[in-house]
Design a protein around this motif. Structure first.
Motif, PDB file in Angstrom:
ATOM      1  N   LEU A 286       7.316  61.148 111.387  1.00 60.87           N
ATOM      2  CA  LEU A 286       7.516  61.694 110.041  1.00 60.87           C
ATOM      3  C   LEU A 286       7.398  60.609 108.978  1.00 60.87           C
ATOM      4  O   LEU A 286       6.844  60.839 107.893  1.00 60.87           O
ATOM      5  N   LEU A 287       7.907  59.427 109.262  1.00 60.82           N
ATOM      6  CA  LEU A 287       7.799  58.322 108.310  1.00 60.82           C
ATOM      7  C   LEU A 287       6.349  57.913 108.094  1.00 60.82           C
ATOM      8  O   LEU A 287       5.939  57.588 106.973  1.00 60.82           O
ATOM      9  N   MET A 288       5.559  57.918 109.168  1.00 62.70           N
ATOM     10  CA  MET A 288       4.172  57.455 109.103  1.00 62.70           C
ATOM     11  C   MET A 288       3.227  58.510 108.553  1.00 62.70           C
ATOM     12  O   MET A 288       2.192  58.183 107.974  1.00 62.70           O
ATOM     13  N   GLN A 289       3.564  59.784 108.734  1.00 63.23           N
ATOM     14  CA  GLN A 289       2.602  60.843 108.443  1.00 63.23           C
ATOM     15  C   GLN A 289       2.963  61.732 107.259  1.00 63.23           C
ATOM     16  O   GLN A 289       2.151  62.576 106.859  1.00 63.23           O
ATOM     17  N   THR A 290       4.150  61.588 106.703  1.00 60.00           N
ATOM     18  CA  THR A 290       4.550  62.426 105.576  1.00 60.00           C
ATOM     19  C   THR A 290       5.131  61.563 104.467  1.00 60.00           C
ATOM     20  O   THR A 290       5.371  60.362 104.642  1.00 60.00           O
ATOM     21  N   ASP A 291       5.372  62.200 103.315  1.00 58.04           N
ATOM     22  CA  ASP A 291       6.049  61.503 102.225  1.00 58.04           C
ATOM     23  C   ASP A 291       7.501  61.961 102.102  1.00 58.04           C
ATOM     24  O   ASP A 291       8.119  61.822 101.054  1.00 58.04           O
ATOM     25  N   MET A 292       8.042  62.503 103.195  1.00 61.20           N
ATOM     26  CA  MET A 292       9.454  62.896 103.206  1.00 61.20           C
ATOM     27  C   MET A 292      10.330  61.685 102.943  1.00 61.20           C
ATOM     28  O   MET A 292      10.036  60.575 103.401  1.00 61.20           O
ATOM     29  N   SER A 293      11.422  61.877 102.209  1.00 61.90           N
ATOM     30  CA  SER A 293      12.347  60.783 101.959  1.00 61.90           C
ATOM     31  C   SER A 293      13.009  60.366 103.269  1.00 61.90           C
ATOM     32  O   SER A 293      13.091  61.148 104.221  1.00 61.90           O
ATOM     33  N   VAL A 294      13.480  59.144 103.321  1.00 64.56           N
ATOM     34  CA  VAL A 294      14.146  58.644 104.521  1.00 64.56           C
ATOM     35  C   VAL A 294      15.373  59.491 104.842  1.00 64.56           C
ATOM     36  O   VAL A 294      15.659  59.779 106.013  1.00 64.56           O
ATOM     37  N   ILE A 295      16.057  59.947 103.822  1.00 68.29           N
ATOM     38  CA  ILE A 295      17.239  60.797 104.031  1.00 68.29           C
ATOM     39  C   ILE A 295      16.837  62.097 104.719  1.00 68.29           C
ATOM     40  O   ILE A 295      17.483  62.539 105.688  1.00 68.29           O
ATOM     41  N   ASN A 296      15.764  62.724 104.244  1.00 72.68           N
ATOM     42  CA  ASN A 296      15.327  63.985 104.845  1.00 72.68           C
ATOM     43  C   ASN A 296      14.784  63.782 106.252  1.00 72.68           C
ATOM     44  O   ASN A 296      14.947  64.658 107.118  1.00 72.68           O
ATOM     45  N   VAL A 297      14.147  62.643 106.499  1.00 70.74           N
ATOM     46  CA  VAL A 297      13.701  62.329 107.856  1.00 70.74           C
ATOM     47  C   VAL A 297      14.906  62.207 108.780  1.00 70.74           C
ATOM     48  O   VAL A 297      14.913  62.731 109.900  1.00 70.74           O
ATOM     49  N   ALA A 298      15.931  61.527 108.302  1.00 70.01           N
ATOM     50  CA  ALA A 298      17.151  61.368 109.100  1.00 70.01           C
ATOM     51  C   ALA A 298      17.748  62.719 109.462  1.00 70.01           C
ATOM     52  O   ALA A 298      18.099  62.978 110.624  1.00 70.01           O
ATOM     53  N   LEU A 299      17.850  63.614 108.483  1.00 76.39           N
ATOM     54  CA  LEU A 299      18.434  64.933 108.724  1.00 76.39           C
ATOM     55  C   LEU A 299      17.571  65.744 109.690  1.00 76.39           C
ATOM     56  O   LEU A 299      18.091  66.454 110.553  1.00 76.39           O
ATOM     57  N   ALA A 300      16.238  65.630 109.541  1.00 73.90           N
ATOM     58  CA  ALA A 300      15.325  66.391 110.403  1.00 73.90           C
ATOM     59  C   ALA A 300      15.388  65.929 111.856  1.00 73.90           C
ATOM     60  O   ALA A 300      14.964  66.656 112.751  1.00 73.90           O
ATOM     61  N   CYS A 301      15.929  64.733 112.068  1.00 76.31           N
ATOM     62  CA  CYS A 301      15.999  64.176 113.426  1.00 76.31           C
ATOM     63  C   CYS A 301      17.428  64.092 113.949  1.00 76.31           C
ATOM     64  O   CYS A 301      17.707  63.372 114.914  1.00 76.31           O
ATOM     65  N   GLY A 302      18.323  64.820 113.299  1.00 68.37           N
ATOM     66  CA  GLY A 302      19.671  64.964 113.822  1.00 68.37           C
ATOM     67  C   GLY A 302      20.649  63.854 113.495  1.00 68.37           C
ATOM     68  O   GLY A 302      21.690  63.729 114.153  1.00 68.37           O
ATOM     69  N   PHE A 303      20.350  63.039 112.467  1.00 65.97           N
ATOM     70  CA  PHE A 303      21.270  61.969 112.068  1.00 65.97           C
ATOM     71  C   PHE A 303      22.085  62.430 110.865  1.00 65.97           C
ATOM     72  O   PHE A 303      21.534  62.908 109.874  1.00 65.97           O
ATOM     73  N   ALA A 304      23.387  62.258 110.971  1.00 64.67           N
ATOM     74  CA  ALA A 304      24.282  62.760 109.920  1.00 64.67           C
ATOM     75  C   ALA A 304      24.241  61.910 108.661  1.00 64.67           C
ATOM     76  O   ALA A 304      24.526  62.400 107.569  1.00 64.67           O
ATOM     77  N   SER A 305      23.885  60.628 108.800  1.00 66.53           N
ATOM     78  CA  SER A 305      23.869  59.742 107.630  1.00 66.53           C
ATOM     79  C   SER A 305      22.686  58.787 107.699  1.00 66.53           C
ATOM     80  O   SER A 305      22.270  58.388 108.792  1.00 66.53           O
ATOM     81  N   PRO A 306      22.147  58.392 106.531  1.00 68.60           N
ATOM     82  CA  PRO A 306      21.034  57.435 106.506  1.00 68.60           C
ATOM     83  C   PRO A 306      21.403  56.087 107.112  1.00 68.60           C
ATOM     84  O   PRO A 306      20.567  55.431 107.727  1.00 68.60           O
ATOM     85  N   SER A 307      22.666  55.678 106.943  1.00 76.48           N
ATOM     86  CA  SER A 307      23.073  54.366 107.464  1.00 76.48           C
ATOM     87  C   SER A 307      23.047  54.351 108.994  1.00 76.48           C
ATOM     88  O   SER A 307      22.587  53.380 109.612  1.00 76.48           O
ATOM     89  N   HIS A 308      23.514  55.446 109.617  1.00 72.28           N
ATOM     90  CA  HIS A 308      23.481  55.529 111.077  1.00 72.28           C
ATOM     91  C   HIS A 308      22.034  55.591 111.567  1.00 72.28           C
ATOM     92  O   HIS A 308      21.660  54.938 112.556  1.00 72.28           O
TER      93      HIS A 308
END
Length: 334
Positions: A286-308
């Motif tokens: 998702l990071l390489m192929q989309t312009d989704m924000s890092v926060i939204n990438v984190a949520l889409a991959c099951g991470f509760a927080s960007p820091s984790h």
């Protein structure tokens, strides 16, 4: 010297050859293009008449380089087409960059004529960006499935080798171009000719639109254990909302400790670690192929927080999600 094979009788009703217009995007995959053209060429040879013709074009009309570094000479710039033409857009690496505004406008204009339009390999993305796949079934290479699904929720994305939905066609890449073209040839001129083409290609297992593109889980991981395969399939299907190892174990009828031993024995890692690697792989796509924000990438991959997410990403890839996105962006701009 190769001998001429027995001619396949086909009914043409004196129709003019069906013309395919191959649109080569920068960094397109040579295999998907070559497989499609060769299938048509062999169909002509086996029928001993010109059933198909083709035009090689692309933006600018000069030349284009494929992902293997080979330069192809184009016959013309993006042309005005006839209603009986069939467009095949050939994609490959960095299809987002190759999908220009001019290309999208040209595709929309030509599609309004009612012509058939196909996307080989990653070019399904280009068709979707042009709005040509809205409300239709489609497929794309498995490596691009995550990003495609996030960006084009109006498209019914499948994992099929190829899809034909009305006047739209998409393939998953690689040799799936052969499967699509064999289907086209069979529909146009009969199964006998399509089978003869497959035989010439030494293509002994023709796939249909019901076949999926990826190898089965046991084949991919090199382990044939039914319960292990079941657990991995559940993991792959539940990235955004991960399932705990205890529940996974319960669903396949074993204890958490038994599941742990199973993963250690066959994959040399814990279920938790394996699951994390799946989630991080999707995040990287998702990071390489989309312009989704890092926060939204984190949520889409099951991470509760960007820091984790950032901490786990750094531990696995030795870089942060932000640096990964920045490095990839610099590479694309060169």
């Amino acid at each position: 010297m190769q001998s001429r094979q027995q001619r396949i009788e086909v009914e043409t009703s004196d129709k003019k050859p069906r013309r395919f217009v191959f649109v080569l995007l920068p960094e397109f995959t040579m295999l998907c293009f070559a497989a499609a053209v060769e299938s048509l060429r062999i169909a002509n040879r086996m029928a001993d008449k010109t059933l198909y013709s083709w035009l090689i074009t692309g933006e600018g009309g000069d030349g284009v380089t494929c992902s293997a570094g080979v330069n192809f000479r184009l016959e013309c710039d993006l042309p005005e087409l006839g209603r009986d033409d069939t467009v095949m857009v050939c994609g490959g690496i960095d299809v987002q960059q190759a999908t220009t505004k001019r290309m999208l406008n040209w595709l929309r204009r030509e599609a309004r004529r009612g012509i058939k339009v196909g996307g080989l390999c990653t070019a399904g993305y280009t068709l979707a960006r042009a709005g040509l796949l809205d409300g239709k079934k489609a497929t794309i290479h498995w490596e691009n499935q995550d990003s495609f699904a996030e960006e084009f929720d109006e498209v019914d994305l499948t994992k099929s080798v190829f899809v034909i939905d009305g006047n739209r066609m998409t393939t998953a890449g690689g040799t799936s171009s052969i499967d699509l073209m064999l289907k086209v040839i069979a529909d146009d001129h009969g199964e006998e000719l399509a089978n003869a083409v497959a035989d010439q290609l030494i293509y002994s297992s023709i796939r249909t639109d019901q076949d999926t593109q990826r190898l089965s889980v046991p084949t991919r991981i090199g382990v044939r254990h039914p319960k292990l395969s079941q657990v991995i399939q559940m993991m792959e299907a539940n990235i955004e909302e991960p399932i705990s190892p205890a529940i996974l174990a319960q669903r396949v009828g074993m204890s958490t400790r038994q599941l742990e031993r199973l993963f250690r024995r066959y994959l040399n890692r814990s279920p938790k670690r394996y699951y994390m690697e799946l989630r991080l792989q999707k995040a990287r796509n998702l990071l390489m192929q989309t312009d989704m924000s890092v926060i939204n990438v984190a949520l889409a991959c099951g991470f509760a927080s960007p820091s984790h997410f950032s901490k786990c990403y750094r531990a696995h890839y030795d870089t942060t999600p932000y640096r990964e996105r920045g490095t990839h962006g610099m590479r694309l701009s060169v």
